[in-house]
Design a protein around this motif. Structure first.
Motif, PDB file in Angstrom:
ATOM      1  N   ASP A   3       0.814  -1.216   0.000  1.00 40.23           N
ATOM      2  CA  ASP A   3       0.000   0.000   0.000  1.00 40.23           C
ATOM      3  C   ASP A   3       0.848   1.268   0.000  1.00 40.23           C
ATOM      4  OD1 ASP A   3      -2.132  -1.574  -0.053  1.00 40.23           O
ATOM      5  OD2 ASP A   3      -2.758  -1.260   2.027  1.00 40.23           O
ATOM      6  N   GLY A   4       1.815   1.316   0.924  1.00 41.78           N
ATOM      7  CA  GLY A   4       2.662   2.507   1.028  1.00 41.78           C
ATOM      8  C   GLY A   4       3.411   2.755  -0.262  1.00 41.78           C
ATOM      9  N   LEU A   5       4.052   1.690  -0.763  1.00 43.30           N
ATOM     10  CA  LEU A   5       4.837   1.792  -1.989  1.00 43.30           C
ATOM     11  C   LEU A   5       3.954   2.230  -3.156  1.00 43.30           C
ATOM     12  CD1 LEU A   5       7.541   1.309  -3.402  1.00 43.30           C
ATOM     13  CD2 LEU A   5       6.870  -1.065  -3.749  1.00 43.30           C
ATOM     14  N   LEU A  82       9.961  -2.732 -13.245  1.00 47.61           N
ATOM     15  CA  LEU A  82       9.446  -3.342 -12.015  1.00 47.61           C
ATOM     16  C   LEU A  82       9.040  -4.800 -12.271  1.00 47.61           C
ATOM     17  CD1 LEU A  82       8.767  -2.703  -9.042  1.00 47.61           C
ATOM     18  CD2 LEU A  82       6.488  -2.025  -9.791  1.00 47.61           C
ATOM     19  N   THR A  83       8.376  -5.014 -13.386  1.00 50.71           N
ATOM     20  CA  THR A  83       7.984  -6.382 -13.749  1.00 50.71           C
ATOM     21  C   THR A  83       9.224  -7.272 -13.864  1.00 50.71           C
ATOM     22  OG1 THR A  83       6.099  -5.505 -14.948  1.00 50.71           O
ATOM     23  CG2 THR A  83       6.681  -7.778 -15.422  1.00 50.71           C
ATOM     24  N   GLU A  84      10.275  -6.715 -14.482  1.00 51.15           N
ATOM     25  CA  GLU A  84      11.518  -7.485 -14.611  1.00 51.15           C
ATOM     26  C   GLU A  84      12.127  -7.796 -13.249  1.00 51.15           C
ATOM     27  OE1 GLU A  84      14.259  -5.490 -17.232  1.00 51.15           O
ATOM     28  OE2 GLU A  84      12.704  -5.562 -18.795  1.00 51.15           O
ATOM     29  N   MET A  85      12.108  -6.784 -12.364  1.00 50.53           N
ATOM     30  CA  MET A  85      12.672  -6.992 -11.033  1.00 50.53           C
ATOM     31  C   MET A  85      11.948  -8.136 -10.322  1.00 50.53           C
ATOM     32  SD  MET A  85      13.047  -4.254  -7.933  1.00 50.53           S
ATOM     33  CE  MET A  85      11.646  -4.406  -6.884  1.00 50.53           C
ATOM     34  N   LEU A  86      10.677  -8.276 -10.623  1.00 51.04           N
ATOM     35  CA  LEU A  86       9.871  -9.304  -9.968  1.00 51.04           C
ATOM     36  C   LEU A  86       9.936 -10.650 -10.676  1.00 51.04           C
ATOM     37  CD1 LEU A  86       6.712  -7.137  -9.213  1.00 51.04           C
ATOM     38  CD2 LEU A  86       8.525  -7.777  -7.640  1.00 51.04           C
ATOM     39  N   ASP A 282      -6.585 -22.943   1.799  1.00 44.50           N
ATOM     40  CA  ASP A 282      -6.699 -22.698   0.351  1.00 44.50           C
ATOM     41  C   ASP A 282      -6.205 -21.296  -0.013  1.00 44.50           C
ATOM     42  OD1 ASP A 282      -8.684 -21.198   1.456  1.00 44.50           O
ATOM     43  OD2 ASP A 282     -10.311 -22.018   0.234  1.00 44.50           O
ATOM     44  N   ALA A 283      -5.608 -20.611   0.979  1.00 44.65           N
ATOM     45  CA  ALA A 283      -5.147 -19.232   0.733  1.00 44.65           C
ATOM     46  C   ALA A 283      -3.733 -19.231   0.149  1.00 44.65           C
ATOM     47  CB  ALA A 283      -5.228 -18.423   2.018  1.00 44.65           C
ATOM     48  N   LEU A 284      -3.622 -19.761  -1.060  1.00 46.51           N
ATOM     49  CA  LEU A 284      -2.342 -19.835  -1.748  1.00 46.51           C
ATOM     50  C   LEU A 284      -2.558 -19.394  -3.195  1.00 46.51           C
ATOM     51  CD1 LEU A 284       0.609 -20.988  -1.302  1.00 46.51           C
ATOM     52  CD2 LEU A 284      -0.194 -23.043  -2.466  1.00 46.51           C
ATOM     53  N   GLU A 285      -1.691 -18.499  -3.664  1.00 45.30           N
ATOM     54  CA  GLU A 285      -1.852 -18.011  -5.044  1.00 45.30           C
ATOM     55  C   GLU A 285      -0.554 -18.147  -5.809  1.00 45.30           C
ATOM     56  OE1 GLU A 285      -3.112 -13.941  -4.988  1.00 45.30           O
ATOM     57  OE2 GLU A 285      -5.062 -14.425  -4.121  1.00 45.30           O
ATOM     58  N   GLY A 286      -0.666 -18.265  -7.109  1.00 39.03           N
ATOM     59  CA  GLY A 286       0.520 -18.236  -7.958  1.00 39.03           C
ATOM     60  C   GLY A 286       1.055 -16.808  -8.005  1.00 39.03           C
ATOM     61  N   PHE A 287       2.296 -16.659  -8.450  1.00 38.92           N
ATOM     62  CA  PHE A 287       2.905 -15.333  -8.488  1.00 38.92           C
ATOM     63  C   PHE A 287       3.002 -14.848  -9.932  1.00 38.92           C
ATOM     64  CE2 PHE A 287       6.555 -12.461  -8.657  1.00 38.92           C
ATOM     65  CZ  PHE A 287       6.189 -11.565  -7.675  1.00 38.92           C
ATOM     66  N   HIS A 288       2.402 -13.723 -10.219  1.00 36.97           N
ATOM     67  CA  HIS A 288       2.447 -13.150 -11.557  1.00 36.97           C
ATOM     68  C   HIS A 288       3.143 -11.798 -11.484  1.00 36.97           C
ATOM     69  CE1 HIS A 288      -0.616 -16.085 -12.880  1.00 36.97           C
ATOM     70  NE2 HIS A 288      -1.050 -15.941 -11.650  1.00 36.97           N
ATOM     71  N   PRO A 289       4.407 -11.721 -11.948  1.00 34.68           N
ATOM     72  CA  PRO A 289       5.153 -10.467 -11.839  1.00 34.68           C
ATOM     73  C   PRO A 289       4.414  -9.260 -12.410  1.00 34.68           C
ATOM     74  CG  PRO A 289       6.594 -12.220 -12.559  1.00 34.68           C
ATOM     75  CD  PRO A 289       5.214 -12.794 -12.546  1.00 34.68           C
ATOM     76  N   ASP A 290       3.775  -9.437 -13.544  1.00 36.21           N
ATOM     77  CA  ASP A 290       3.117  -8.282 -14.169  1.00 36.21           C
ATOM     78  C   ASP A 290       1.921  -7.801 -13.351  1.00 36.21           C
ATOM     79  OD1 ASP A 290       1.736 -10.582 -14.766  1.00 36.21           O
ATOM     80  OD2 ASP A 290       1.036  -9.850 -16.699  1.00 36.21           O
ATOM     81  N   ARG A 291       1.198  -8.760 -12.765  1.00 34.99           N
ATOM     82  CA  ARG A 291       0.036  -8.365 -11.956  1.00 34.99           C
ATOM     83  C   ARG A 291       0.477  -7.643 -10.695  1.00 34.99           C
ATOM     84  NH1 ARG A 291      -3.668 -13.638 -11.483  1.00 34.99           N
ATOM     85  NH2 ARG A 291      -3.577 -14.209 -13.677  1.00 34.99           N
ATOM     86  N   ILE A 292       1.552  -8.157 -10.085  1.00 32.34           N
ATOM     87  CA  ILE A 292       2.051  -7.505  -8.866  1.00 32.34           C
ATOM     88  C   ILE A 292       2.561  -6.107  -9.210  1.00 32.34           C
ATOM     89  CG2 ILE A 292       3.777  -7.610  -7.014  1.00 32.34           C
ATOM     90  CD1 ILE A 292       1.720  -9.704  -6.558  1.00 32.34           C
ATOM     91  N   ALA A 293       3.264  -6.004 -10.336  1.00 30.01           N
ATOM     92  CA  ALA A 293       3.773  -4.689 -10.748  1.00 30.01           C
ATOM     93  C   ALA A 293       2.618  -3.712 -10.929  1.00 30.01           C
ATOM     94  CB  ALA A 293       4.594  -4.801 -12.034  1.00 30.01           C
ATOM     95  N   SER A 294       1.532  -4.165 -11.567  1.00 30.70           N
ATOM     96  CA  SER A 294       0.446  -3.203 -11.757  1.00 30.70           C
ATOM     97  C   SER A 294      -0.292  -2.930 -10.457  1.00 30.70           C
ATOM     98  CB  SER A 294      -0.503  -3.573 -12.896  1.00 30.70           C
ATOM     99  OG  SER A 294      -0.679  -4.926 -12.993  1.00 30.70           O
ATOM    100  N   ARG A 295      -0.260  -3.926  -9.544  1.00 28.58           N
ATOM    101  CA  ARG A 295      -0.866  -3.659  -8.229  1.00 28.58           C
ATOM    102  C   ARG A 295      -0.048  -2.564  -7.518  1.00 28.58           C
ATOM    103  NH1 ARG A 295      -2.306  -9.068  -5.163  1.00 28.58           N
ATOM    104  NH2 ARG A 295      -1.356  -8.560  -3.180  1.00 28.58           N
ATOM    105  N   ILE A 296       1.266  -2.634  -7.665  1.00 25.54           N
ATOM    106  CA  ILE A 296       2.107  -1.644  -7.006  1.00 25.54           C
ATOM    107  C   ILE A 296       1.973  -0.274  -7.665  1.00 25.54           C
ATOM    108  CG2 ILE A 296       4.520  -0.975  -6.536  1.00 25.54           C
ATOM    109  CD1 ILE A 296       5.109  -3.999  -6.205  1.00 25.54           C
ATOM    110  N   LEU A 297       1.908  -0.258  -8.986  1.00 27.83           N
ATOM    111  CA  LEU A 297       1.871   1.036  -9.673  1.00 27.83           C
ATOM    112  C   LEU A 297       0.455   1.593  -9.812  1.00 27.83           C
ATOM    113  CD1 LEU A 297       4.583   0.501 -12.401  1.00 27.83           C
ATOM    114  CD2 LEU A 297       4.785   1.629 -10.196  1.00 27.83           C
ATOM    115  N   GLY A 298      -0.528   0.778  -9.493  1.00 35.52           N
ATOM    116  CA  GLY A 298      -1.918   1.246  -9.471  1.00 35.52           C
ATOM    117  C   GLY A 298      -2.495   1.498 -10.849  1.00 35.52           C
TER     118      GLY A 298
END
Ligand code: GDP
Length: 298
Positions: A3-5, A82-86, A282-298
């Motif tokens: 959130d902060g980031l 950012l996507t690359e970093m992830l 069941d609270a386990l998710e796959g990791f998608h760098p692009d989705r996380i990047a867009s979550r961070i960048l909003g």
């Protein structure tokens, strides 16, 4: 998490986005703010430096300042970096368990990181989604209730766990687990190792000995996303001493700043494979760098 980031980066990039013209010093100012935002979110310094350099290089290469939509171009460059970093791309790094069964998966990490819970989550996911026959085995002979905790967890999700033999040590348990799995026609064996409060040589030696007898297809470092800057040292140590194949971040549902956990990818070069997003199994998710990047960048 993030959130902060996300807020900090969002406001820096928003300022750029709408601009019709940018000077080189506008871009430099923005990068300075991006740098502070990443550091405040606990991203490790070398990772931040590398990130900023990459963005600047590309901004110059693509002659952002003279382009028609310079702000948007910078935003895109930041997003890509950012996507690359992830870890890059949009593909989920799945568990690599295509091997002659039984396939051993070794879970490592500090005590309290969420190893046992994650072992259960992965077992449930393999069982329900991939129709695999899974055996859970706890190698934690130090915490009295650990082996029992895993057995109870197994019962909850309908997955077998290795019967406990009192006094047996981790290497022997791992060997027995593989034996039982071979005879019982199991596809995957999840080996939950003991965690300590800090990394210590004894723990590393023991995990290395287990690794040597089972040759795991995956060695997953389970890390609490709240760990902060220590994440980088932890990941480096485990990777150098044990050789990890991937990272699982837990407690993504909490309010961790997230940056340190994310820089583990950059420091080890090993993918973040899964995210723990809650206490439920069941609270386990796959990791998608692009989705996380867009979550961070909003
Ligand atoms: P271990 O010592 O590494 O085996 O850690 P445990 O699996 O026993 O987990 C420690 C605590 O963290 C337990 O209370 C779990 O329910 C909790 N936990 C594990 N993963 C998650 C997660 O993704 N989200 C949340 N909120 N809690 C988690």
């Amino acid at each position: 998490m993030f959130d902060g980031l996300s807020q900090r980066l969002g406001s820096v990039l928003d300022k750029l986005r709408g601009r019709g013209a940018l000077t080189e010093s506008d871009v430099n100012d923005a990068m300075r703010e991006v740098r502070v935002a990443l550091l405040e979110a606990d991203v490790a310094l070398p990772v931040v430096k590398d990130f900023i350099n990459r963005v600047k290089e590309r901004a110059v290469g693509q002659d952002v300042i003279r382009s028609i939509t310079p702000g948007q171009m910078v935003v895109k460059i930041v997003n890509d970096a950012l996507t690359e970093m992830l870890g890059g791309g949009d593909t989920e790094s799945e568990l690599n368990i295509n091997r002659t069964p039984p396939v051993p998966v070794l879970m490592v990490g500090l005590q309290g990181s969420g190893k046992t819970t994650t072992s259960g989550k992965i077992a449930l996911r393999l069982k329900t989604r991939d129709k695999k026959k899974v055996l859970l085995a706890s190698l934690d002979v130090y915490r009295p209730a650990a082996q029992k905790q895993l057995a109870i967890l197994g019962e909850q999700i309908g997955v077998d766990s290795l019967p406990v033999v009192d006094g047996q040590m981790p290497v022997a348990i791992a060997t027995r687990a593989m034996d039982v799995a071979r005879k019982g026609g199991y596809d995957v064996v999840i080996l939950d190792t003991a965690g300590r409060l800090h990394i210590d040589q004894e723990l590393m030696d023991e995990v290395a000995a287990v690794r040597d007898v089972v040759t795991p297809a995956e060695t997953l470092l389970v890390t609490d996303a709240m760990i902060g800057q220590d994440a980088v040292t932890l990941a480096r140590e485990f990777n150098e001493k044990i050789g990890i194949s991937g990272i699982v971040l837990t407690r993504i549902d909490g309010d961790a700043r997230g940056g340190a956990a994310l820089s583990m990818r950059a420091v080890t070069g090993k993918p973040i494979k899964l995210l723990g997003v809650g206490e439920k199994l069941d609270a386990l998710e796959g990791f998608h760098p692009d989705r996380i990047a867009s979550r961070i960048l909003g």
